[in-house]
Design an enzyme around this catalytic site. Structure first.
Site, short mmCIF file in Angstrom:
data_model
loop_
_atom_site.label_atom_id
_atom_site.label_comp_id
_atom_site.label_asym_id
_atom_site.label_seq_id
_atom_site.Cartn_x
_atom_site.Cartn_y
_atom_site.Cartn_z
N ASP A 47 0.89 -1.10 0.07
CA ASP A 47 -0.56 0.16 0.00
C ASP A 47 0.88 1.36 0.33
O ASP A 47 2.05 0.69 0.48
CB ASP A 47 -0.85 -0.08 1.57
CG ASP A 47 -2.11 -1.12 0.94
OD1 ASP A 47 -2.42 -1.52 0.04
OD2 ASP A 47 -2.97 -0.79 2.11
N ASN A 48 0.48 2.51 -0.79
CA ASN A 48 1.28 3.27 -0.94
C ASN A 48 0.85 4.82 -0.71
O ASN A 48 -1.01 4.52 -0.81
CB ASN A 48 1.72 3.54 -2.74
CG ASN A 48 2.73 2.42 -2.50
OD1 ASN A 48 3.74 2.32 -2.03
ND2 ASN A 48 3.03 2.56 -3.97
N ARG A 59 2.06 13.29 -11.24
CA ARG A 59 2.56 12.26 -10.57
C ARG A 59 2.94 11.26 -11.99
O ARG A 59 1.45 10.78 -12.21
CB ARG A 59 2.34 11.33 -9.90
CG ARG A 59 2.35 12.63 -8.95
CD ARG A 59 2.99 12.48 -7.78
NE ARG A 59 2.98 12.92 -6.17
CZ ARG A 59 3.91 13.63 -4.85
NH1 ARG A 59 5.14 12.56 -5.26
NH2 ARG A 59 3.69 14.14 -4.76
N HIS A 62 3.71 6.35 -14.94
CA HIS A 62 4.52 6.04 -14.39
C HIS A 62 4.06 4.80 -14.45
O HIS A 62 2.89 3.98 -14.74
CB HIS A 62 4.96 6.14 -13.19
CG HIS A 62 5.13 7.51 -12.49
ND1 HIS A 62 4.90 7.45 -11.39
CD2 HIS A 62 5.92 7.91 -13.02
CE1 HIS A 62 6.03 8.69 -11.05
NE2 HIS A 62 6.33 9.00 -12.10
N LYS A 72 -2.63 -1.85 -10.23
CA LYS A 72 -2.74 -0.64 -8.74
C LYS A 72 -4.13 -0.56 -9.01
O LYS A 72 -5.01 -0.81 -9.58
CB LYS A 72 -2.19 0.68 -10.08
CG LYS A 72 -0.85 0.60 -9.34
CD LYS A 72 -0.11 1.63 -10.09
CE LYS A 72 0.91 2.45 -9.74
NZ LYS A 72 1.89 3.32 -10.72
N TYR A 132 -3.14 4.02 -2.84
CA TYR A 132 -3.03 2.87 -3.78
C TYR A 132 -2.27 1.83 -3.13
O TYR A 132 -1.55 2.28 -2.92
CB TYR A 132 -2.57 3.23 -4.91
CG TYR A 132 -0.99 4.03 -5.27
CD1 TYR A 132 -0.44 2.91 -5.83
CD2 TYR A 132 -1.30 5.31 -4.42
CE1 TYR A 132 1.10 3.99 -5.52
CE2 TYR A 132 0.53 5.52 -5.35
CZ TYR A 132 1.09 4.81 -5.49
OH TYR A 132 2.48 5.59 -5.75
N LYS A 167 12.17 13.28 -12.67
CA LYS A 167 11.87 12.93 -13.72
C LYS A 167 10.86 12.63 -14.43
O LYS A 167 11.13 12.30 -15.18
CB LYS A 167 11.92 11.42 -12.29
CG LYS A 167 11.25 10.13 -13.05
CD LYS A 167 11.18 8.93 -12.33
CE LYS A 167 10.15 7.89 -12.54
NZ LYS A 167 9.67 6.30 -11.46
N ASP A 168 10.38 13.03 -13.36
CA ASP A 168 8.60 13.25 -14.82
C ASP A 168 8.82 14.22 -15.71
O ASP A 168 8.72 14.07 -17.13
CB ASP A 168 7.82 13.64 -14.25
CG ASP A 168 7.10 11.99 -13.11
OD1 ASP A 168 7.70 10.80 -13.45
OD2 ASP A 168 6.23 12.14 -12.12
#
Length: 183
Positions: A47-48, A59, A62, A72, A132, A167-168
């Site tokens: 779980d995040n 975000r 990914h 997810k 998520y 990164k994005d």
């Protein structure tokens, strides 16, 4: 709970039933048996919980490559987000197509995104929290991204300069992306 398959095969919009009274409400956000009865038999291992302080934070998009690809189950614990899935399964009739939905604390909706999809979101309010479940553990060697604005997604806050991670911002565009997923 109401489970609806969306225009991308395997992507489901899930609306848990809320039982409320003067104290608030109770909702069952995930139940392995109930999900399996509706054809979602994914086993989750992690779980995040993510907080984005600014409106217009993006975000994503990914993914994790095999052998650590992730499905997810995404919901918004506070605030509002526009959540997106993009089909990256080579040979899929919906390859490169996207699905987006507003998730909020108020509407209680969730989206299930299987392996083989990009995932990302844009916050529509400051202080938005995203919770998520993932079907595999985070594996940095399998971590990947595609540039958020290269898939033709109709993002709701296009007038904002999005808040992006390094990164994005540096992610490759979709037209140069070589997917590791097969339909």
């Amino acid at each position: 709970m109401v489970v609806e398959e969306m225009n991308l095969s395997g992507v489901f919009l899930i609306t848990p039933k809320r039982f409320g009274d003067e104290r608030g409400f109770f909702a069952e956000s995930w139940n392995m048996r109930s999900f399996a009865e509706r054809g979602i038999d994914t086993e989750f291992v992690q779980d995040n919980h993510s907080l984005s302080t600014s409106e217009g934070t993006v975000r994503g998009l990914h993914f994790q490559t095999p052998p650590h690809a992730q499905a997810k189950l995404v919901r918004c614990g506070r605030g509002r987000i526009f959540d997106v899935a993009v089909d990256i399964r080579r040979g899929s009739p919906t390859y490169g197509k996207w699905y987006g939905v507003e998730l909020s604390f108020e509407n209680g909706k969730q989206v299930f995104i299987p392996e083989g999809f990009l995932h990302g979101f844009m916050t529509l309010e400051p202080g938005s929290e995203i919770i998520y479940k993932c079907s595999d553990y985070y594996a940095p060697e399998c971590d990947g991204a595609v540039r958020w604005d290269s898939c033709g997604i109709d993002w709701p806050l296009v007038s904002h300069d999005p808040v992006l991670s390094g990164k994005d911002a540096a992610a490759p565009v979709f037209s140069e992306f070589d997917t590791p997923f097969q339909y």
